[in-house]
Design a protein around this motif. Structure first.
Motif, short mmCIF file in Angstrom:
data_model
loop_
_atom_site.label_atom_id
_atom_site.label_comp_id
_atom_site.label_asym_id
_atom_site.label_seq_id
_atom_site.Cartn_x
_atom_site.Cartn_y
_atom_site.Cartn_z
N UNK A 299 0.82 -1.21 0.00
CA UNK A 299 0.00 0.00 0.00
C UNK A 299 0.85 1.26 0.00
N UNK A 300 2.03 1.21 0.61
CA UNK A 300 2.93 2.36 0.53
C UNK A 300 3.39 2.57 -0.91
N UNK A 301 3.79 1.49 -1.57
CA UNK A 301 4.22 1.58 -2.96
C UNK A 301 3.11 2.14 -3.85
N UNK A 302 1.87 1.70 -3.62
CA UNK A 302 0.76 2.17 -4.45
C UNK A 302 0.59 3.67 -4.33
N UNK A 303 0.67 4.18 -3.12
CA UNK A 303 0.49 5.62 -2.94
C UNK A 303 1.71 6.41 -3.42
N UNK A 304 2.89 5.83 -3.33
CA UNK A 304 4.07 6.49 -3.88
C UNK A 304 3.93 6.65 -5.39
N UNK A 305 3.35 5.65 -6.04
CA UNK A 305 3.13 5.72 -7.48
C UNK A 305 2.12 6.80 -7.85
N UNK A 306 1.09 7.00 -7.01
CA UNK A 306 -0.05 7.83 -7.40
C UNK A 306 -0.09 9.21 -6.76
N UNK A 307 0.71 9.44 -5.74
CA UNK A 307 0.70 10.73 -5.05
C UNK A 307 2.12 11.23 -4.85
N UNK A 308 2.23 12.45 -4.40
CA UNK A 308 3.53 13.08 -4.16
C UNK A 308 3.69 13.38 -2.67
N UNK A 309 4.94 13.51 -2.19
CA UNK A 309 5.14 13.94 -0.80
C UNK A 309 4.35 15.21 -0.51
N UNK A 310 3.68 15.20 0.64
CA UNK A 310 2.83 16.33 1.01
C UNK A 310 1.37 16.13 0.65
N UNK A 311 1.07 15.19 -0.25
CA UNK A 311 -0.33 14.88 -0.55
C UNK A 311 -0.97 14.17 0.63
N UNK A 312 -2.30 14.24 0.68
CA UNK A 312 -3.02 13.67 1.82
C UNK A 312 -3.58 12.28 1.49
N UNK A 313 -3.50 11.41 2.50
CA UNK A 313 -4.14 10.11 2.44
C UNK A 313 -5.16 10.05 3.57
N UNK B 170 -0.20 1.12 11.76
CA UNK B 170 0.74 1.33 10.65
C UNK B 170 0.16 2.05 9.45
N UNK B 171 -1.15 2.21 9.37
CA UNK B 171 -1.70 3.06 8.32
C UNK B 171 -1.14 4.46 8.45
N UNK B 172 -1.03 4.94 9.67
CA UNK B 172 -0.52 6.28 9.92
C UNK B 172 1.00 6.32 9.84
N UNK B 173 1.68 5.44 10.55
CA UNK B 173 3.13 5.55 10.69
C UNK B 173 3.86 5.39 9.36
N UNK B 174 3.47 4.39 8.57
CA UNK B 174 4.19 4.15 7.33
C UNK B 174 3.90 5.20 6.26
N UNK B 175 2.67 5.70 6.22
CA UNK B 175 2.35 6.74 5.25
C UNK B 175 3.07 8.04 5.58
N UNK B 176 3.15 8.37 6.85
CA UNK B 176 3.89 9.57 7.24
C UNK B 176 5.37 9.42 6.94
N UNK B 177 5.89 8.23 7.15
CA UNK B 177 7.30 7.99 6.84
C UNK B 177 7.56 8.16 5.34
N UNK C 7 6.24 10.38 3.60
CA UNK C 7 6.09 11.80 3.30
C UNK C 7 4.68 12.23 2.99
N UNK C 8 3.68 11.37 3.25
CA UNK C 8 2.30 11.74 3.00
C UNK C 8 1.67 12.30 4.27
N UNK C 9 0.66 13.12 4.10
CA UNK C 9 -0.07 13.71 5.22
C UNK C 9 -1.32 12.88 5.46
N UNK C 10 -1.52 12.46 6.68
CA UNK C 10 -2.66 11.59 7.01
C UNK C 10 -3.81 12.44 7.54
N UNK C 11 -4.97 12.22 6.96
CA UNK C 11 -6.20 12.87 7.44
C UNK C 11 -7.16 11.77 7.89
#
Length: 393
Positions: free
Chosen positions: A95-109, A118-125, A127-131
């Protein structure tokens, strides 16, 4: 035979996995999502055969994708095109790879809290912003809250009229609490996501663990789900965390996306995980069916105990997973002990039973704790008695 009734507490304490080694020997661990079971015989035999000949290299010819496709068809009537399935190192990397492909650092998930930490911790690591979009009080998807969160996550930046890219990470069945999202719920989510051009990734690691009265619906099978991505694995249902392997499944409108994804550098499933997953999907269903009966009996035992013996406590009525969500916020009003915002702390210190702290799961976690009921019935009974000793102390 019930797979949950084959090991004694002494045998379990000999394990060196994190569940059984993190705490002192007198603590009863009922936290991390490991099951207290032996491997299904076909899986054990396949792994023993590989080890006997030193077959411990890189993944090779085991047909994991084909067996997953056959399993999905038998189990859920879901016809998956094997060309749309890519092996992955594990659910989290996928799931991290999928969002890296489709979004940029600073984009929100957007995530639906309370949810697997780990939904929060790995996405923040990454560079994504968790909402967070909170679930309803009964731990179901709140479509209105989800729409509001996705609107905010995609709102144009100041001075722009173009909506920002964003993602939605679903958990189906949901962890904690075990809600199994309905087709109607998922179609509502898909409609919102497609309107806002949001990438939906559905973590379906618990999909095989669904009880009577509920039915797992794959996100990619619903109207509007064709643009989504799903992640599946045998690891939770067959207790294979030590041997990671997963499948990334692209929706039918994502063929070009998957071709581009395959060109990238990604981690791969372990060879032993590939063997174990292949055999689990091919030969493990009778074991899985017996496990589900045992888990459902444990769930019912837990529900009855909470109702009868834990004043002011409520518990999720899991439709799936073996990870229950306990709400301790009403204990004081019921004349029992107030365990505060982090009940797991007193339960560990005084009851010597380890549950996951509720606050680790995001919004809605205060006053709660997560309990793993995939244990031998006698161990579950002991753990519940320890909890009662603290609550009614």
């Amino acid at each position: 035979m019930n797979p949950l009734d084959q090991l004694t507490l002494d045998q379990l304490r000999a394990r060196r996995s994190i569940k059984w080694s993190l705490y002192e020997p007198d603590v009863l661990p009922m936290w991390v999502a490991e099951m207290d079971v032996l491997l299904a015989d076909p899986i054990r035999e396949a792994l023993e055969g590989a080890l006997a000949i030193g077959d411990t290299g890189y993944p090779g010819s085991w047909p994991l994708v084909d067996e997953f496709v056959a399993f999905a068809d038998r189990r859920w009537g879901w016809a998956v095109d094997p060309k749309l399935v890519a092996p992955a190192a594990g659910v989290i990397p996928a799931y991290v790879d999928a969002f890296i492909e489709d979004t940029e650092p600073g984009d929100e998930i957007v995530i639906t809290s309370p949810v697997y930490p780990p939904f929060t911790t790995y996405l923040r690591q990454a560079g994504r912003v968790v909402r967070e979009a909170p679930l309803t009080a009964d731990l179901r998807l709140d479509v209105a809250a989800l729409e509001e969160a996705l609107e905010a996550a995609t709102a144009p930046a100041e001075g722009s009229t173009t909506r920002r890219r964003a993602g939605l990470l679903l958990c189906n069945p949901h962890n904690p609490g075990g809600a199994v999202h309905t087709r109607q719920e998922l179609e509502a989510v898909a409609a919102i996501a497609n309107r806002l051009d949001v990438t939906v990734v559905s973590d379906e690691i618990h999909a095989p663990i669904v009880y009577s009265g509920a039915e797992f619906t794959p996100y990619l099978s619903v109207d509007g789900g064709e643009r989504g991505i799903a992640i599946q694995s045998a690891s939770k249902a067959f207790n294979l965390a030590a041997m990671p392997a997963a499948q990334m499944i692209a929706g039918t409108e994502r063929r070009a996306w998957l071709a581009q994804y395959r060109k990238g550098a990604h981690g791969h499933a372990t060879h032993l995980g590939t063997i174990a997953g292949t055999v689990a999907y091919r030969d493990g269903e009778s074991w899985l069916d017996a496990l589900l009966q045992g888990l459902e009996a444990n769930r019912d035992t837990l529900h009855a105990f909470v109702s009868d013996q834990l004043p002011g406590v409520t518990v999720s009525r899991n439709e799936g997973t073996f990870l229950a969500w306990l709400d301790f916020r009403g204990t004081a009003a019921a004349g029992a002990r107030d365990l505060g915002e982090e009940p797991s702390k007193l339960l560990l210190e005084e009851g010597r039973v380890a549950l996951n702290p509720g606050t680790h799961f995001g919004l809605g976690g205060a006053g709660h704790a997560r309990l793993n009921f995939a244990a031998p019935p006698a161990v579950l009974d002991e753990g519940l008695s320890r909890i009662a000793s603290v609550v009614t102390g």
